[in-house]
Design a protein around this motif. Structure first.
Motif, PDB file in Angstrom:
ATOM      1  N   PRO A  58       0.812  -1.227   0.000  1.00 35.08           N
ATOM      2  CA  PRO A  58       0.000   0.000   0.000  1.00 35.08           C
ATOM      3  C   PRO A  58       0.842   1.272   0.000  1.00 35.08           C
ATOM      4  O   PRO A  58       0.492   2.246  -0.677  1.00 35.08           O
ATOM      5  N   GLU A  64       0.915   4.095  -2.888  1.00 33.76           N
ATOM      6  CA  GLU A  64       0.642   5.498  -2.582  1.00 33.76           C
ATOM      7  C   GLU A  64       1.709   6.410  -3.175  1.00 33.76           C
ATOM      8  O   GLU A  64       1.398   7.453  -3.762  1.00 33.76           O
ATOM      9  N   ALA A  90      -8.246  10.221  -3.555  1.00 34.19           N
ATOM     10  CA  ALA A  90      -7.933   8.943  -2.909  1.00 34.19           C
ATOM     11  C   ALA A  90      -6.784   9.080  -1.914  1.00 34.19           C
ATOM     12  O   ALA A  90      -6.812   8.482  -0.832  1.00 34.19           O
ATOM     13  N   GLU A 102      -8.084  11.032   1.167  1.00 31.37           N
ATOM     14  CA  GLU A 102      -9.027  10.210   1.927  1.00 31.37           C
ATOM     15  C   GLU A 102      -8.304   9.108   2.695  1.00 31.37           C
ATOM     16  O   GLU A 102      -8.650   8.790   3.829  1.00 31.37           O
ATOM     17  N   GLY A 103      -7.280   8.533   2.075  1.00 31.47           N
ATOM     18  CA  GLY A 103      -6.494   7.516   2.771  1.00 31.47           C
ATOM     19  C   GLY A 103      -5.833   8.078   4.008  1.00 31.47           C
ATOM     20  O   GLY A 103      -5.798   7.419   5.066  1.00 31.47           O
ATOM     21  N   TRP A 104      -5.326   9.311   3.921  1.00 30.66           N
ATOM     22  CA  TRP A 104      -4.692   9.931   5.085  1.00 30.66           C
ATOM     23  C   TRP A 104      -5.713  10.332   6.141  1.00 30.66           C
ATOM     24  O   TRP A 104      -5.434  10.269   7.342  1.00 30.66           O
ATOM     25  N   ASP A 117      -6.294   7.161   7.973  1.00 34.35           N
ATOM     26  CA  ASP A 117      -5.144   6.850   8.829  1.00 34.35           C
ATOM     27  C   ASP A 117      -5.175   7.646  10.126  1.00 34.35           C
ATOM     28  O   ASP A 117      -4.740   7.159  11.177  1.00 34.35           O
ATOM     29  N   ARG A 138     -14.297  13.004   4.738  1.00 40.50           N
ATOM     30  CA  ARG A 138     -14.130  12.351   3.449  1.00 40.50           C
ATOM     31  C   ARG A 138     -14.065  13.414   2.348  1.00 40.50           C
ATOM     32  O   ARG A 138     -14.637  14.492   2.477  1.00 40.50           O
TER      33      ARG A 138
END
Length: 325
Positions: free
Chosen positions: A87, A91, A234, A237-239, A242, A248
């Motif tokens: 992942p 990224e 993306a 949003e991933g951060w 985390d 969002r």
């Protein structure tokens, strides 16, 4: 692979331990058997066979970083470190660059020197640490050096510190040229050091460490964020996830979504990651004055940051209390 088992059937049949829906894979294509830290692959008289190291084989062994193919489909052997690091590699390189991601996972294990060609701020150090962690050198040290930093060149002790491990060289940070004796020590078989070079161009890498090292290293291109506008949502949003935030990307107004995608992010992923933290802080607030008071940042700084990115408060479509941490 499935815990507690030593043998696995591989094919399209529902009863196979590893069921793979691919057109050229047979009903019961292969048998996989554990052999210590390796896997023995046996072709079970399949229709299309199995290609390993350039030719069809009936039986062979694979380890971490090896691959075999059935027609146009390639299967990779990943260790736990490779699987967990994927992942992060995705990224940094971009999730659409599947071939580049898989190739780097394989190279990480096999131990060639690596040249990360990228602008500053593209998470070179995070990627370098992932390469080290996936490799067989992970039990040894990971050392970072910036040639020329603080008016001092790297010393031979750096090579000794990285012995049997990995030395990441930030040539992009200073543009300094390494002492030839240092490069010779770095390439010495006795040192057994893997170099990870970070530079903005091949010329910068060659100028820093000689053509012999720079040209022989496995080259990885990390695209700048300005070329990845389609991935901004993306990545952010991933951060947010985390950081355990409920925010969002879709919560932002259409105008703010467009502004975040359009901004060029000159400091790349490192700047974008800092932005994720500030966006979480600013999201609950309706005005610059309120935001400044609540997050203890001067109002002028809040305004300057928002204006530079063409963002406006309120950032979100609905009251931020529903979307914030």
């Amino acid at each position: 692979m499935l815990a507690g088992k030593s043998k696995f059937t591989f094919g399209t049949a529902p009863g196979c331990d590893i069921c793979v829906e691919r057109r050229h894979v047979s009903h019961s294509h292969a048998l996989l058997e554990r052999r210590a830290d390796r896997i023995q692959v046996t072709d079970l008289e399949s229709k299309n066979g199995i290609v390993f190291q350039g030719r069809k084989r009936k039986q062979f062994e694979i380890g971490s970083g090896d691959a075999f193919s059935i027609d146009e489909t390639v299967f990779y052997a990943l260790n736990d470190e490779m699987r967990l690091s994927r992942p992060l590699v995705s990224e940094v390189l971009g999730p659409q660059r599947m071939a580049a991601i898989d190739d780097l996972l394989m190279e990480a294990v096999h131990g060639r020197h690596v040249f990360l060609r990228a602008e500053p701020g593209c998470d070179q150090e995070r990627l370098g640490r992932a390469v080290h962690r996936m490799s067989l050198r992970r039990r040894h040290r990971f050392v970072i050096a910036q040639p020329g930093a603080h008016d001092s060149a790297p010393v031979p002790q750096l090579v000794a510190n990285a012995r049997n491990g990995t030395l990441l060289l930030r040539l992009d940070a200073t543009g300094a040229k390494l002492d030839p004796a240092f490069v010779e020590a770095l390439l010495s078989p006795d040192a057994n050091v893997r170099a990870i070079l970070c530079a903005r161009s091949l010329k910068e890498a060659i100028d820093g460490v000689t053509e012999t090292l720079a040209s022989s290293a496995y080259r990885v291109e990390i695209p700048p964020v300005r070329e990845r506008s389609g991935e901004i949502a993306a990545i952010l949003e991933g951060w947010f996830i985390d950081r355990q935030s409920r925010l969002r990307f879709s919560d932002f107004t259409n105008e703010n979504q467009a502004a975040l995608r359009a901004y060029r992010w000159p400091e790349n992923l490192e700047e974008l990651r800092e932005a994720a933290d500030l966006l979480i802080q600013l999201a609950p607030h309706q005005s610059e004055r309120q935001a400044a008071q609540e997050v203890n940042i001067p109002r002028s700084n809040v305004k300057r940051w928002l204006d530079a990115r063409n963002l406006t408060l309120p950032l979100l479509r609905e009251p931020a209390a529903k979307s914030s941490k």
